[in-house]
Every structure is written in C-alpha cells, then in structure tokens.
Write an enzyme that holds these catalytic residues in place. Structure first.
Site, short mmCIF file in Angstrom:
data_model
loop_
_atom_site.label_atom_id
_atom_site.label_comp_id
_atom_site.label_asym_id
_atom_site.label_seq_id
_atom_site.Cartn_x
_atom_site.Cartn_y
_atom_site.Cartn_z
N LYS A 100 5.06 3.04 9.28
CA LYS A 100 5.41 2.11 10.48
C LYS A 100 4.74 2.48 11.71
CE LYS A 100 9.77 0.53 8.51
NZ LYS A 100 9.77 1.38 7.16
C1 LIG Z 1 9.79 0.74 5.86
C2 LIG Z 1 9.47 1.71 4.80
C3 LIG Z 1 8.92 1.17 3.65
C4 LIG Z 1 9.15 -0.17 3.25
O1 LIG Z 1 8.40 -1.10 3.91
P1 LIG Z 1 8.52 -2.62 3.71
O2 LIG Z 1 7.48 -3.22 4.88
O3 LIG Z 1 10.00 -3.05 4.52
O4 LIG Z 1 8.26 -3.07 2.57
C5 LIG Z 1 8.52 1.92 2.42
N1 LIG Z 1 8.64 3.18 2.62
C6 LIG Z 1 9.11 3.88 3.70
C7 LIG Z 1 8.74 5.23 4.16
C8 LIG Z 1 9.26 3.05 5.02
O5 LIG Z 1 9.43 3.58 6.01
#
Ligand SMILES: *Cc1c(COP(=O)(O)O)cnc(C)c1O
Length: 465
Positions: A134
């Site tokens: 993210k």
């Molecule tokens: C947010 C997140 C996901 C999921 O990602 P999406 O874009 O919501 O499908 C998977 N793994 C981790 C570690 C995350 O922080």
C-alpha cells in the site's frame, strides 16, 4: 482525386503511423463505473474520491503503451515504468508533466523479483516505509495531492482517515512531511495490533492520531459526519484517502510492469507471466488488469483469497454474493464486499465469461496458510507473511493443474516481520526486524484520546494546529 478523398487518404496515412503522436489522440478522462457523472481529469477524480453518482472512477479510454516502450521494457527501472504510465493520464500537457514528476519522489524504493523455484517468482512489494504494497499508492497519492493545482485556495489540505490498521499507517507515512498537507487518523483504541499502533502514532509532524474510545465503525461514522458537515467543509479543506481513490490505484500498475521487465531480463526474451494476487478489496488485482489493458504482456491473474471468497465464488458460479467478513490470519484480506469488484465488472462489460478468460480464482483457509509458511521456510529458507502464503498456494495449485507454460509471479504484499507472531510460530525462529519497524517500536506513542461523539471530534478538528 477529389479534395475530400485527398483528405481521407491523408488521414489514413496519419493513422497508419504508429508514432508517439498516436498516444495522444484523445485525452484520457476519468469516468464513473455507473455512467451518471461528468468525466473529470485524473486530478479531479483524485480530489473527489468517489464519483458523484456513487460509482468508481476508471480511465476512458485506457491508454496504450507505445511499441517502442514495450520493446525496451527489460532495460527499464520501476521509476521509468511509472513515468511512462503517468504521462498518459494527464488531460493536458501540464497535468501529465505534474503526474510524471511525482513518480520520482514517491517511488523511492524498489520491488525486486525473487526466484523461489522453477517457474515461481515472488515480487517483494514490502520495501517501503510501512513494509506493505500500500506504500506505493499512498506515497504517490500524497505527493500528487501536494503537486495539484488548487487555484486560489492556499489552505492546507486535511486528510481524514478512519482505519482499522494497515491503511492508516500507509496513508500517514505517505503524507508524512509532505508540505501543505495534514493527516488526521482515527483508530479504535485497543483494537489494532501494537505494531500497527506504533506505525500510526509515532510520526508526529503533520500526522495526528486520534485514539477513539469505540469501534472501527464509530471511527468511520465520525469521518462520514465530518464530510457531510457543510459548515465544517467551508472552514477546512477536507479530503479522504480512501483505497478506492484512482490516484492510489494507477500507481500500483508500476510494479506489475517492473515485474515483467525483470522476468524478461532474466529470460532474455519476451515473457507473459501469470500473476497471483493475494486479494481483499481487489485494488491490487484491478491495477494489474489496467496494466494489461495498457499493453503489458501478461497471461492472466489469479484472485487468491482467504476464506472470504466472494470473488472466487463469483468466478465459479457467476453469482456475486457479498456477505459479512470472517476474521483470518491474513486480515488485510478479510473483506466481505470487495469495493473494486465494480471496476472489474466495468472493465469486462459485466461479462462473466470475459472475466473468466483473464481471471481464475481460489481460496485457502488458515490451516493451509500456516502450513505453507512453515513449509516454505523449511524448503527454501525464505520467510513469507500470511497474505503472501495465500498467493503462493494459489500459484502452486495453478502450476499443478495448468503446468508451467507461463512463469508465475506472486505479489508478496507484506513483510513477514509485520506478522511475526504467526511466522515465528510456523518457522520456529524469531523474525529479524527491518529498520523501519525497529525505529518506530522505540518511539513514544503520541495520540489524542477521544470519545465517539461528533461534537467533540468537530471541535478537535477546528483546533488542530
Ligand atoms: C491491503 C492488503 C491486501 C489486499 O489488497 P487489495 O488491494 O485490497 O485486494 C493484501 N495483502 C496485504 C498485506 C494488504 O495490506
């Protein structure tokens, strides 16, 4: 030849040329998946978050990479890929230039591709400040907000975020120290892990953490009330940094393209990988689909989920049935109603069979997740977090069922140290702490404790420095 015919053949000649100019035929606009909002620029969509009709913004048309870019892909860095992507998203040259220039500062860490075994690679997306993928979207969006043209309005931008953990820390770190911006995080006291809390509450500077005596739903309600408070909105320049924001989504395509670049460099020829994407809200997978639409070579995608499997079920049955989420070890994927599914449907014209041609799905429970973390450590001496483990399980199943005609790339979404409890239990040894975590664990927590009533929140916002 008549004049009109002359003109026509001129035009024909023009369109035959695959020159750079053809990239810029029609400026890309952001339109709503629900089709009932006026088209806006990338920056306009970023400021709005959701479209006025409640839909999500998608690019129209999806821009295409030039043949020249794809030919030299294997020599390019992740920032090169980012600049190439973003130059297509401006509605005019000024905006394109701005969006391109943001890449430099936002993407200041790499996404290395690590071979695990024959045909299986891990794309490590956890080298940013909060050790999860993210960071890419959050850092890009923060700097794009700071770079945006705000006309006469010179007030600081105040970002409000309700968080149950990971999103808050990525957004806080993304905006930390960015001039002209402030972040106000609301999180439920006692309901996030110590590590998540330390990541959110030790920054100081332009980040304020409000520790709410209540639940995550209370935090969300407070933020929603602030956004619908027209008096407050005249006083403060408010915005959100929600995960559905197009300015977080598009930058997530950079590392997909960079993965293909790295694979091609290893193979010395064109390669079309299959991506396994550990998914919750499906923003990550949607970014991959957009990269593929832009012309990135890819064979397809695996929607890898934990037991919160509404999308794999949809792929199997054609029926989309959101439901309450179930808590699991891979908790960032505990999503019962994935918001980006609407974008996926839109991209495929609502066609289940078209979606099935590109996306395959599967889900795994916590028992399989734990077992995989232990097995990968034993076999390869490599630690994976629970989200990545779900992605690896999906990739291994695909390899068994479909063979290795395409290399499999698993998006490794978080550093194992973020989930050290389960990783240590399954590997039998401590997980070394990366520097980013060590330093925030040592710092004192700074929060403003708060009840869950709106009046108190409102006066607090008005008093923020
Ligand atoms: C947010 C997140 C996901 C999921 O990602 P999406 O874009 O919501 O499908 C998977 N793994 C981790 C570690 C995350 O922080």
């Amino acid at each position: 030849m008549s004049q009109a015919e002359n003109q026509r053949s001129d035009n024909a000649r023009k369109t035959e040329q695959p020159a750079l100019q053809s990239d810029r035929k029609r400026p890309v606009r952001m339109i709503s998946t629900r089709g009932d909002s006026p088209p806006v620029s990338f920056t306009g969509a970023m400021k709005a978050g959701l479209a006025p009709d409640g839909g999500l913004y998608v690019p129209d048309p999806v821009p295409r990479f030039s043949a020249m870019f794809l030919e030299k892909l294997s020599q390019l860095s992740i920032r090169d890929a980012g600049r190439e992507v973003m130059k297509h998203y401006g509605s005019d040259d000024g905006e394109s230039e701005r969006l391109v220039s943001v890449v430099e500062e936002a993407i200041n860490f790499d996404a290395p591709l690590v071979p695990l075994r024959e045909g299986i690679f891990l794309l490590e997306l956890f080298h940013g400040p909060t050790l999860a993928f993210k960071d890419f979207g959050a850092r890009y969006m923060a700097r794009a907000f700071a770079a945006a043209d705000n006309g006469e309005d010179d007030r600081d931008l105040l970002i409000l975020v309700a968080t149950s953990g990971d999103t808050g820390s990525a957004v806080a770190h993304g905006f930390y120290g960015v001039p002209g911006t402030r972040v106000c995080l609301l999180y439920p006291s006692g309901k996030v892990s110590r590590l998540q809390e330390q990541q959110m509450t030790t920054l100081g500077g332009n980040v304020t953490a409000l520790e709410v005596d209540g639940t995550f739903d209370d935090c969300q309600r407070l933020v929603k009330e602030a956004f619908s408070d027209s008096v407050l909105r005249r006083e403060l320049r408010l915005s959100s940094a929600n995960s559905i924001n197009i300015a977080r989504l598009i930058p997530q395509s950079f590392y997909y393209i960079h993965a293909v670049a790295q694979l091609q460099q290893i193979a010395g020829r064109e390669v079309r990988p299959f991506f396994s994407v550990p998914s919750g809200n499906f923003g990550n997978l949607t970014a991959g689909l957009i990269a593929m639409r832009m012309g990135m070579p890819a064979a397809g995608f695996l929607a890898a989920t934990n037991v919160n499997d509404v999308v794999p079920r949809y792929l199997e049955t054609g029926i989309f049935e959101p439901r309450a989420s179930t808590p699991t070890l891979s908790n960032a994927m505990d999503v019962g109603h994935p918001s980006n599914f609407e974008r996926i449907l839109y991209l495929f014209g609502d066609s289940h069979s078209e979606i099935r041609k590109v996306i395959d799905g599967c889900s795994f429970d916590d028992k399989a997740t734990r077992e995989t973390i232990g097995r990968v450590w034993k076999e390869y001496g490599y630690r994976i977090d629970p989200h990545t483990a779900v992605g690896l399980l999906a990739a291994e199943r695909r390899l068994r069922e479909a063979g290795g005609e395409a290399p499999l790339v698993i998006l490794s979404t978080a550093h194992p140290a973020k989930f050290s409890e389960v990783v240590e239990a399954e590997t039998g040894r401590p997980v070394p702490l990366p520097e980013q975590l060590r330093s925030c664990l040592e710092k004192p927590k700074q929060t403003i404790p708060m009840g869950s009533d709106y009046a108190a929140f409102r006066s607090l916002l008005a008093e923020l420095p």
